[in-house]
Scaffold this motif. Sequence first.
Motif, mmCIF file in Angstrom:
data_model
loop_
_atom_site.group_PDB
_atom_site.id
_atom_site.type_symbol
_atom_site.label_atom_id
_atom_site.label_comp_id
_atom_site.label_asym_id
_atom_site.label_seq_id
_atom_site.Cartn_x
_atom_site.Cartn_y
_atom_site.Cartn_z
ATOM 1 N N ALA A 192 202.893 -99.184 39.803
ATOM 2 C CA ALA A 192 202.373 -97.920 40.302
ATOM 3 C C ALA A 192 201.718 -98.181 41.657
ATOM 4 C CB ALA A 192 201.356 -97.351 39.323
ATOM 5 N N TYR A 193 201.809 -97.235 42.573
ATOM 6 C CA TYR A 193 201.336 -97.500 43.931
ATOM 7 C C TYR A 193 199.818 -97.644 43.999
ATOM 8 C CZ TYR A 193 200.768 -97.312 48.940
ATOM 9 O OH TYR A 193 200.431 -97.630 50.227
ATOM 10 N N PRO A 194 199.324 -98.755 44.566
ATOM 11 C CA PRO A 194 197.878 -98.920 44.724
ATOM 12 C C PRO A 194 197.433 -98.399 46.082
ATOM 13 C CG PRO A 194 198.990 -101.031 45.111
ATOM 14 C CD PRO A 194 200.056 -99.967 44.993
ATOM 15 N N GLY A 195 197.113 -97.137 46.179
ATOM 16 C CA GLY A 195 196.710 -96.578 47.472
ATOM 17 C C GLY A 195 195.598 -95.566 47.319
ATOM 18 N N VAL A 196 195.040 -95.144 48.454
ATOM 19 C CA VAL A 196 193.902 -94.233 48.438
ATOM 20 C C VAL A 196 194.284 -92.888 47.803
ATOM 21 C CG1 VAL A 196 192.267 -92.960 49.876
ATOM 22 C CG2 VAL A 196 192.833 -95.328 50.446
ATOM 23 N N GLY A 211 202.942 -99.192 35.712
ATOM 24 C CA GLY A 211 203.806 -98.348 36.526
ATOM 25 C C GLY A 211 205.167 -98.142 35.906
ATOM 26 N N GLU A 245 194.877 -92.999 44.050
ATOM 27 C CA GLU A 245 193.637 -93.065 43.264
ATOM 28 C C GLU A 245 192.951 -91.703 43.251
ATOM 29 O OE1 GLU A 245 192.172 -95.827 41.567
ATOM 30 O OE2 GLU A 245 194.108 -96.800 41.872
ATOM 31 N N GLU A 246 192.939 -91.046 44.412
ATOM 32 C CA GLU A 246 192.296 -89.729 44.500
ATOM 33 C C GLU A 246 192.957 -88.724 43.569
ATOM 34 O OE1 GLU A 246 190.734 -89.584 49.146
ATOM 35 O OE2 GLU A 246 192.695 -88.771 48.638
ATOM 36 N N ARG A 247 194.258 -88.856 43.419
ATOM 37 C CA ARG A 247 194.981 -87.891 42.597
ATOM 38 C C ARG A 247 195.157 -88.372 41.153
ATOM 39 N NH1 ARG A 247 197.622 -87.922 47.443
ATOM 40 N NH2 ARG A 247 199.481 -88.980 46.698
ATOM 41 N N GLY A 248 194.422 -89.427 40.791
ATOM 42 C CA GLY A 248 194.367 -89.809 39.382
ATOM 43 C C GLY A 248 195.571 -90.583 38.888
ATOM 44 N N GLN A 249 195.850 -91.706 39.531
ATOM 45 C CA GLN A 249 196.950 -92.563 39.089
ATOM 46 C C GLN A 249 196.790 -92.937 37.616
ATOM 47 O OE1 GLN A 249 200.025 -93.316 39.603
ATOM 48 N NE2 GLN A 249 199.945 -94.685 41.340
ATOM 49 N N SER A 250 195.573 -93.328 37.239
ATOM 50 C CA SER A 250 195.389 -93.772 35.854
ATOM 51 C C SER A 250 195.524 -92.607 34.876
ATOM 52 C CB SER A 250 194.051 -94.481 35.659
ATOM 53 O OG SER A 250 193.089 -94.020 36.543
#
Lengths: 297, 325
Positions: free
Chosen positions: B169-173, B210, B176-181
């Motif tokens: 899964a992409y590790p980016g700002v 991912g 994260e802001e849009r709730g990757q987890s």
Amino acid sequence: MSWFTKVKKPLAAISLRKKRIPEGVWVKCDGCKEIIYTPELERNFRVCLKCGFHHRLPARGRVALLTDSGTFEERDRHLHPGDPLRFKDSKRYRDRIADAQKKTGNEDAIVAGTALLDGRPVEVAALDFDYMGGSMGSVVGEKITRAADRARLSRRPLIVASCSGGARMQEGILSLMQMAKTSAALGELAEARVPYISVLADPTSGGVTASFAMLGDVIMAEPDALICFAGPRVIEQTIGEKLPAGFQRSEFLLKHGFVDMVVPRLEMKKTISKLLGHLCGAQACAQPENDAPAHRA
Amino acid sequence: MAKRGTGTLTNLDFEEPIAEIESKIGELRELSRRDGIDTTKEIRQLHKKVNKLRRETFSKLTPWQRARLARHPLRPYTLDYVCYMTEDFIEQHGDRCFADGVSIVGGFCRLDGRTVMLIGQQKGRTTKEKIERNFGMTHPEGYRKALRLMKLAEKFGRPVITMMDTPGAYPGVGAEERGQSEAIARNLMEMSRLEVPVISVVIGEGGSGGALALGVGNRVMMMENAIYSVISPEGCAAILWKSVDKIEEAAEALRLTAKDLLTLGVIDEIVKEPTGGAHKNPKIAASILRRVLRRNLDELCKLKPDELVAQRRAKFRSIGEFFGY
């Protein structure tokens, strides 16, 4: 010559006296850098009395914080990890387990059981960061799953407090699969309409965030806790720039809509208690039967 | 539809000796065509030699070599399989929240006459495509699109086939802001209770959470040269060995090959690839996969919705090794 022997004597005496003070009676707060009396800090559930900084709370401390004193009945206490991959890096996984068990007194990075919260029976589980970074291997996955199953069958609300670096590399793909296993169990719990409260403490990251930690009916985070999927260092390496202050902290997640609330540690129990009052009280309106096929929680 | 790039044909180091003989065979053929010299005997000998060498090389690949095959620039991607083994594919876009999430493609298609929802991670072939597809690293919107399409398939009673192929899964700002987890966690929970058959195949790189976000199937399978792991060998070497030079040791220790995962009880089946890897003959690779998918779909389509959910739950419930009580 005689001067020197005279000088040496008092010095030795001082160092001797110093040794008599038990280690760790005083600690420096990670927040305000003030010196705090350790027993006082422990009594305050490791929240700094001067600045309110939340130090990491071990699993049993977390259970004590969230439950009525003397009511906790531990479950699956003797579940312990194997070494399915015979994993060895600079150190054998077996040895890492042995060290972590000695350090924490727990078989794995989780403590789970049944307790009362303001007199209400609940299932509670807490991760222990001191045990290999609170990482999730087969035992953590199994104990969360069993706690969810117990909660579903007994209809007791489930509370899971996360504090973890993510999936445990040393159990490889089996650790990864615990994400699916715990999430599937929580899916069943949701269908049974039993409340699940997820508490996030610093840090909650990786495979733990990306599974049970983010699936709470209510998600509450401690102030200023790092909560993320990819850690800040990984992101900085990927994008090649520094991250802004406060990025991936509780308040950031609150702003972006991924936690319900940020709650200071000492108000956590009270807040959960109130919430459970809303979620578990007598029904206010007609609710479909649990086995009704159309509706899913 | 994805066309296979013909530009830079790259060979991995252990493929090099094989490629050398193959090019010699080509030269001999050219020679006999141009000058009328009979090279049949030499060519036959070289063919024998190259087949033997290929068999030898590929029967004892190290985990790290497999990892590199799994990431081979010519390896077939989701859209290649769509091309070679399905009809009437209609791609759908968007998560209805934020964006399309183009490192995942999905849509209904026909597989041996049966309509299925096919969803898979897509890497790019050309540089431009690679960037567009974010190197197959999925953003939250990709996972949310995937879930939307799975629910759509469930609504209309169509089986779901997912293909996993991502470094992670992409590790980016933004991610994260849009709730990757949250996106991954939601997929895990929702996939586990889909009331239609779900088959998940790791076609290349199964990069941690991912990949798992598409991987909660009634059947989980891996292509012969695919890998599936909790962390990349690079990441593992950097964290546990504190040295990127230890990639090979890390790849070994993680037990990430299809054979390992079958032994560990994580996957149900290994899908054979043509000798030399799927990229040597994508058409054959796709036809083998099609047959495997068909057989599994035939079995799963006999189950009732609640049986499908129960089977999937029980399957993942049983994974893990622990002792005591």
